[in-house]
Design a protein around this motif. Sequence first.
Motif, PDB file in Angstrom:
ATOM      1  N   ILE A 108       7.456  24.404 -11.225  1.00  0.00           N
ATOM      2  CA  ILE A 108       6.856  24.419  -9.883  1.00  0.00           C
ATOM      3  C   ILE A 108       7.910  24.042  -8.833  1.00  0.00           C
ATOM      4  CG2 ILE A 108       4.928  23.514  -8.485  1.00  0.00           C
ATOM      5  CD1 ILE A 108       4.236  25.207 -11.104  1.00  0.00           C
ATOM      6  N   ASN A 109       8.919  23.279  -9.253  1.00  0.00           N
ATOM      7  CA  ASN A 109       9.994  22.857  -8.344  1.00  0.00           C
ATOM      8  C   ASN A 109      10.868  24.070  -7.991  1.00  0.00           C
ATOM      9  OD1 ASN A 109      12.915  21.977  -7.904  1.00  0.00           O
ATOM     10  ND2 ASN A 109      11.867  20.015  -7.767  1.00  0.00           N
ATOM     11  N   VAL A 110      11.017  24.321  -6.684  1.00  0.00           N
ATOM     12  CA  VAL A 110      11.743  25.508  -6.217  1.00  0.00           C
ATOM     13  C   VAL A 110      13.189  25.506  -6.713  1.00  0.00           C
ATOM     14  CG1 VAL A 110      12.578  26.714  -4.162  1.00  0.00           C
ATOM     15  CG2 VAL A 110      10.285  25.756  -4.176  1.00  0.00           C
ATOM     16  N   GLN A 111      13.861  24.364  -6.627  1.00  0.00           N
ATOM     17  CA  GLN A 111      15.261  24.291  -7.051  1.00  0.00           C
ATOM     18  C   GLN A 111      15.390  24.477  -8.562  1.00  0.00           C
ATOM     19  OE1 GLN A 111      18.061  24.183  -4.973  1.00  0.00           O
ATOM     20  NE2 GLN A 111      18.938  24.773  -6.943  1.00  0.00           N
ATOM     21  N   THR A 112      14.454  23.896  -9.308  1.00  0.00           N
ATOM     22  CA  THR A 112      14.479  24.075 -10.763  1.00  0.00           C
ATOM     23  C   THR A 112      14.283  25.542 -11.117  1.00  0.00           C
ATOM     24  OG1 THR A 112      13.727  21.817 -11.190  1.00  0.00           O
ATOM     25  CG2 THR A 112      13.340  23.431 -12.935  1.00  0.00           C
ATOM     26  N   ARG A 113      13.356  26.229 -10.433  1.00  0.00           N
ATOM     27  CA  ARG A 113      13.164  27.664 -10.682  1.00  0.00           C
ATOM     28  C   ARG A 113      14.435  28.443 -10.397  1.00  0.00           C
ATOM     29  NH1 ARG A 113       8.480  27.186  -8.112  1.00  0.00           N
ATOM     30  NH2 ARG A 113       8.879  28.571  -6.349  1.00  0.00           N
ATOM     31  N   ALA A 114      15.115  28.086  -9.311  1.00  0.00           N
ATOM     32  CA  ALA A 114      16.366  28.775  -8.960  1.00  0.00           C
ATOM     33  C   ALA A 114      17.433  28.528 -10.023  1.00  0.00           C
ATOM     34  CB  ALA A 114      16.852  28.313  -7.592  1.00  0.00           C
ATOM     35  N   ASN A 115      17.536  27.280 -10.491  1.00  0.00           N
ATOM     36  CA  ASN A 115      18.514  26.948 -11.540  1.00  0.00           C
ATOM     37  C   ASN A 115      18.226  27.721 -12.828  1.00  0.00           C
ATOM     38  OD1 ASN A 115      19.845  25.133  -9.890  1.00  0.00           O
ATOM     39  ND2 ASN A 115      18.827  23.326 -10.711  1.00  0.00           N
ATOM     40  N   ILE A 116      16.947  27.778 -13.187  1.00  0.00           N
ATOM     41  CA  ILE A 116      16.559  28.497 -14.399  1.00  0.00           C
ATOM     42  C   ILE A 116      16.870  29.986 -14.250  1.00  0.00           C
ATOM     43  CG2 ILE A 116      14.570  29.224 -15.801  1.00  0.00           C
ATOM     44  CD1 ILE A 116      13.405  26.386 -15.317  1.00  0.00           C
ATOM     45  N   SER A 117      16.566  30.541 -13.088  1.00  0.00           N
ATOM     46  CA  SER A 117      16.832  31.955 -12.841  1.00  0.00           C
ATOM     47  C   SER A 117      18.323  32.272 -12.958  1.00  0.00           C
ATOM     48  CB  SER A 117      16.323  32.326 -11.442  1.00  0.00           C
ATOM     49  OG  SER A 117      16.637  33.661 -11.145  1.00  0.00           O
TER      50      SER A 117
END
Length: 198
Positions: A108-117
Amino acid sequence: MADVALPQLPSPIPHDAAALAAALGRRSIVLVGMMGAGKSSIGRRVAARLGIPFVDADVEIEQAAGMSIADIFAAHGEPYFRAGEARVIARLLEQGPQVLATGGGAFINVQTRANISDKAISVWLKAEIDVLTRRLRRRTDRPLLKTADPMATLANLLAERDPIYGEADVTVISREISHDVIVGEIIAAVCGKLGIAA
């Protein structure tokens, strides 16, 4: 002459798994989805099939904090926990390739999603509410479900999070069948995403 026990050789990694492990390079496979979807138990099997490490982000968070997730929530609150979770996942993503199981709220964390992507292939292990309810009814270690009506809370979380989980690279349905079937589906889906013939 007595029979001599031969040493157990590790089972060979299937061709599709070997090709997938090679195609990942430094990237990880990150499992996202609700608590109770089976990310840890299935993630361990995916990692074993691919011959790469399995890492549970929640275990890593507890080790880094020196306390359980329930205690972190109780002592410091959810925002403090989420900030620590984001830092730990960012660090873990530098250590790929691996299969990384994340907590239900991590994606749900925007930065975590970006890192995962940027550093991984994300797999949404999607489970319907009835499956989650059956699995979680017996559990008492879920801080977000310590409410007057845990199942209503679960339904609300699912409605809120599903559209965000839907941003994952691939989706595999978690259901009450053999984990090995789901492992095969995850590997096939990730192979498809990477353009590998499974």
